[in-house]
Design an enzyme around this catalytic site. Sequence first.
Site, PDB file in Angstrom:
ATOM      1  N   LYS A 170     -43.410 -84.115   6.954  1.00 22.55           N
ATOM      2  CA  LYS A 170     -42.330 -84.263   5.995  1.00 22.55           C
ATOM      3  C   LYS A 170     -41.722 -82.880   5.701  1.00 22.55           C
ATOM      4  O   LYS A 170     -42.424 -81.900   5.921  1.00 22.55           O
ATOM      5  CB  LYS A 170     -42.838 -84.923   4.715  1.00 22.55           C
ATOM      6  CG  LYS A 170     -43.781 -83.989   3.894  1.00 22.55           C
ATOM      7  CD  LYS A 170     -43.814 -84.300   2.445  1.00 22.55           C
ATOM      8  CE  LYS A 170     -42.783 -83.601   1.650  1.00 22.55           C
ATOM      9  NZ  LYS A 170     -43.151 -82.246   1.163  1.00 22.55           N
ATOM     10  N   ASP A 257     -38.533 -82.575  -2.104  1.00 21.34           N
ATOM     11  CA  ASP A 257     -39.866 -82.115  -1.714  1.00 21.34           C
ATOM     12  C   ASP A 257     -40.954 -83.100  -2.146  1.00 21.34           C
ATOM     13  O   ASP A 257     -41.909 -83.333  -1.404  1.00 21.34           O
ATOM     14  CB  ASP A 257     -40.123 -80.735  -2.351  1.00 21.34           C
ATOM     15  CG  ASP A 257     -41.428 -80.107  -1.894  1.00 21.34           C
ATOM     16  OD1 ASP A 257     -41.792 -80.287  -0.726  1.00 21.34           O
ATOM     17  OD2 ASP A 257     -42.090 -79.432  -2.708  1.00 21.34           O
ATOM     18  N   HIS A 262     -43.866 -88.339  -1.619  1.00 18.89           N
ATOM     19  CA  HIS A 262     -45.142 -88.573  -2.306  1.00 18.89           C
ATOM     20  C   HIS A 262     -44.995 -89.488  -3.527  1.00 18.89           C
ATOM     21  O   HIS A 262     -45.758 -90.440  -3.703  1.00 18.89           O
ATOM     22  CB  HIS A 262     -45.753 -87.256  -2.780  1.00 18.89           C
ATOM     23  CG  HIS A 262     -45.883 -86.211  -1.704  1.00 18.89           C
ATOM     24  ND1 HIS A 262     -46.143 -86.521  -0.396  1.00 18.89           N
ATOM     25  CD2 HIS A 262     -45.798 -84.855  -1.765  1.00 18.89           C
ATOM     26  CE1 HIS A 262     -46.218 -85.390   0.306  1.00 18.89           C
ATOM     27  NE2 HIS A 262     -46.000 -84.376  -0.493  1.00 18.89           N
ATOM     28  N   LYS A 362     -42.903 -77.968 -10.840  1.00 19.56           N
ATOM     29  CA  LYS A 362     -43.741 -76.792 -10.590  1.00 19.56           C
ATOM     30  C   LYS A 362     -43.835 -75.998 -11.891  1.00 19.56           C
ATOM     31  O   LYS A 362     -42.982 -76.119 -12.758  1.00 19.56           O
ATOM     32  CB  LYS A 362     -43.114 -75.923  -9.509  1.00 19.56           C
ATOM     33  CG  LYS A 362     -43.000 -76.687  -8.168  1.00 19.56           C
ATOM     34  CD  LYS A 362     -43.504 -75.880  -7.018  1.00 19.56           C
ATOM     35  CE  LYS A 362     -43.382 -76.602  -5.694  1.00 19.56           C
ATOM     36  NZ  LYS A 362     -44.634 -77.110  -5.165  1.00 19.56           N
TER      37      LYS A 362
HETATM   38  C1  BG6 Z   1     -46.127 -80.755  -0.374  1.00 23.27           C
HETATM   39  C2  BG6 Z   1     -44.986 -80.051  -1.031  1.00 23.27           C
HETATM   40  O1  BG6 Z   1     -45.674 -81.819   0.410  1.00 23.27           O
HETATM   41  O2  BG6 Z   1     -46.995 -81.275  -1.377  1.00 23.27           O
HETATM   42  C3  BG6 Z   1     -45.488 -78.932  -1.937  1.00 23.27           C
HETATM   43  O3  BG6 Z   1     -44.127 -79.504  -0.025  1.00 23.27           O
HETATM   44  C4  BG6 Z   1     -46.492 -79.458  -2.918  1.00 23.27           C
HETATM   45  O4  BG6 Z   1     -44.411 -78.304  -2.623  1.00 23.27           O
HETATM   46  C5  BG6 Z   1     -47.561 -80.276  -2.213  1.00 23.27           C
HETATM   47  O5  BG6 Z   1     -47.077 -78.359  -3.582  1.00 23.27           O
HETATM   48  C6  BG6 Z   1     -48.467 -80.974  -3.207  1.00 23.27           C
HETATM   49  O6  BG6 Z   1     -49.525 -81.559  -2.510  1.00 23.27           O
HETATM   50  P1  BG6 Z   1     -50.930 -81.787  -3.219  1.00 23.27           P
HETATM   51  O7  BG6 Z   1     -51.750 -82.505  -2.214  1.00 23.27           O
HETATM   52  O8  BG6 Z   1     -51.441 -80.426  -3.580  1.00 23.27           O
HETATM   53  O9  BG6 Z   1     -50.620 -82.600  -4.447  1.00 23.27           O
END
Ligand code: BG6
Length: 521
Positions: A170, A257, A262, A362
């Site tokens: 992604k 992002d 997600h 963030k």
């Molecule tokens: C990634 C994003 O796909 O997922 C990042 O590009 C983000 O910006 C990350 O920090 C978060 O993943 P996880 O597994 O740490 O929640």
Amino acid sequence: MSAVIDISPLDQFSLEPLPTGDSCLLVIFGASGDLTSRKLIPSLYNMACVGCMNPVFEVLGVGRTKMTSDDFRAKMREGAAKSSDTSDFNEQHWNDFAKRLHYLDGDIEDAKFFASLRDRLGEMGQAAKTPNHLFYLATPASADAGIIEGLAGAGLNHNDQGWSRIIVEKPFGHDLKSAQELNAVLHKAFDEKAIFRIDHYLGKETVQNILVFRFGNSIFEPVWNRNYIDYVEITGAETVGVEGRAGFYEETGALRDMVANHMLQLLALTAMEPPIAFEAEAVREAKVQVFKSIRPMTVEEVAKRTVRGQYGPGEIGGKRVPGYRQEPGVKPDSNIETYAAVELYVNNWRWSGVPFFIRTGKRLPKQSSEVRVHFKRTPQALFSTTPQDQLSPNVVTLRIQPDDGISIAFDAKRPGSQMRALPVEANFSYETVFGSKGPPAYETLLLDSMRGDATLFTRHDEVEAEWGIITPIEEAWAKLAPPKFPNYAAGSEGPAEAEALISFGQPADKAGDHRGWRRLA
Ligand code: BG6
């Protein structure tokens, strides 16, 4: 919450060994990038250590950076030793594993490079005795089409002796149009069954557990609908900033992002109908139906039902941190959002009228990914000594990370002569109950792709349906005047407008009726 009851497993439990992947040569494009050393190599190393890696397995890293295979091994060693995904780094295991790592530098825009890649894979395949090829595109979305065409040009998209599969990281494209174009390029070269579009959230144990919780238990399903559920709150909060990824983030922003993939996946698993079987087509079809039930927003709706934010300087964990605009590589007047909140509606029989609130950001005070399902209040104030607005509505919290688990909040009788209620919480914690969180997401997904199981990967129409929700928001944001950034301090709960979005216009201090985000601090 006033009290906590812990949950333990009813049956004896021991961790099952993972299945073994097929033999293969894994080619990683973007091998000198951060994802390879922080996530992919640690997962492959773990797999080798626990024995689920086929003994016939080699990695060929591909990148523009000039380095030898030994340089590549040294770089990967440094990343794996530091990565929190590495289970148990040890010199001897690493040295055994590192023999499988190789590197090839070259220009992916040059067709001759793909001919040399084919030759190299031919030699490696003969030596290792495997015909199977797994290509991993850990590259920016803009480079993907060129690589796919290069592979096809060299005939590496087909494989008469074994299989040839491709994993695409992604973000899949940048918007609906580019995702459609990328799908078209992929489909010219590879069969859909050989394409593995990755969204690493689907590899998380706790994300898969949403399906087990909903469809492995009969007590929740009858109340999992608009008759009983008031609203759903989905959070993806991070304490980290852009962490040296300004170049990527300036092109992407929080909505693309995190929400476009997600967060929407969490929504789909929470809202989907039971699939007819737990297999790739059925699960993905059920998720696509959810995305298709979310109507694209008009510009007016976007103005009312979305919030964008960007962090300014602040304090996280007692440390001063700079604002987004002060991060290296970020434009001093950047209007990229580092926070996004969105109110979505799944317009189907089950969910009509139930808002799904998503927030991600963030530099928030705490790392937390979770889905909170808020149930409606009881219809009658039965216990006169507990005013109705002091009875807490039930909430089911599916905690993705950290402190992976599930909790259910309900009211219980407070000891004493009066019929007074007290909110309590039943809490199930993965780590306490199972003594383990399960394998990191990338480990699960790499193993699945080596076994040809695409259930936890997104289908072509699924990514397009996700962009179908996100692209109108991006387009409306481009038309609407941007908020005055920065509009939240690092370490704060996020922009004030996001509170107003979820509280349904109720003032925060109106006892009982207040609906809101779970506080992070
Ligand atoms: C990634 C994003 O796909 O997922 C990042 O590009 C983000 O910006 C990350 O920090 C978060 O993943 P996880 O597994 O740490 O929640």
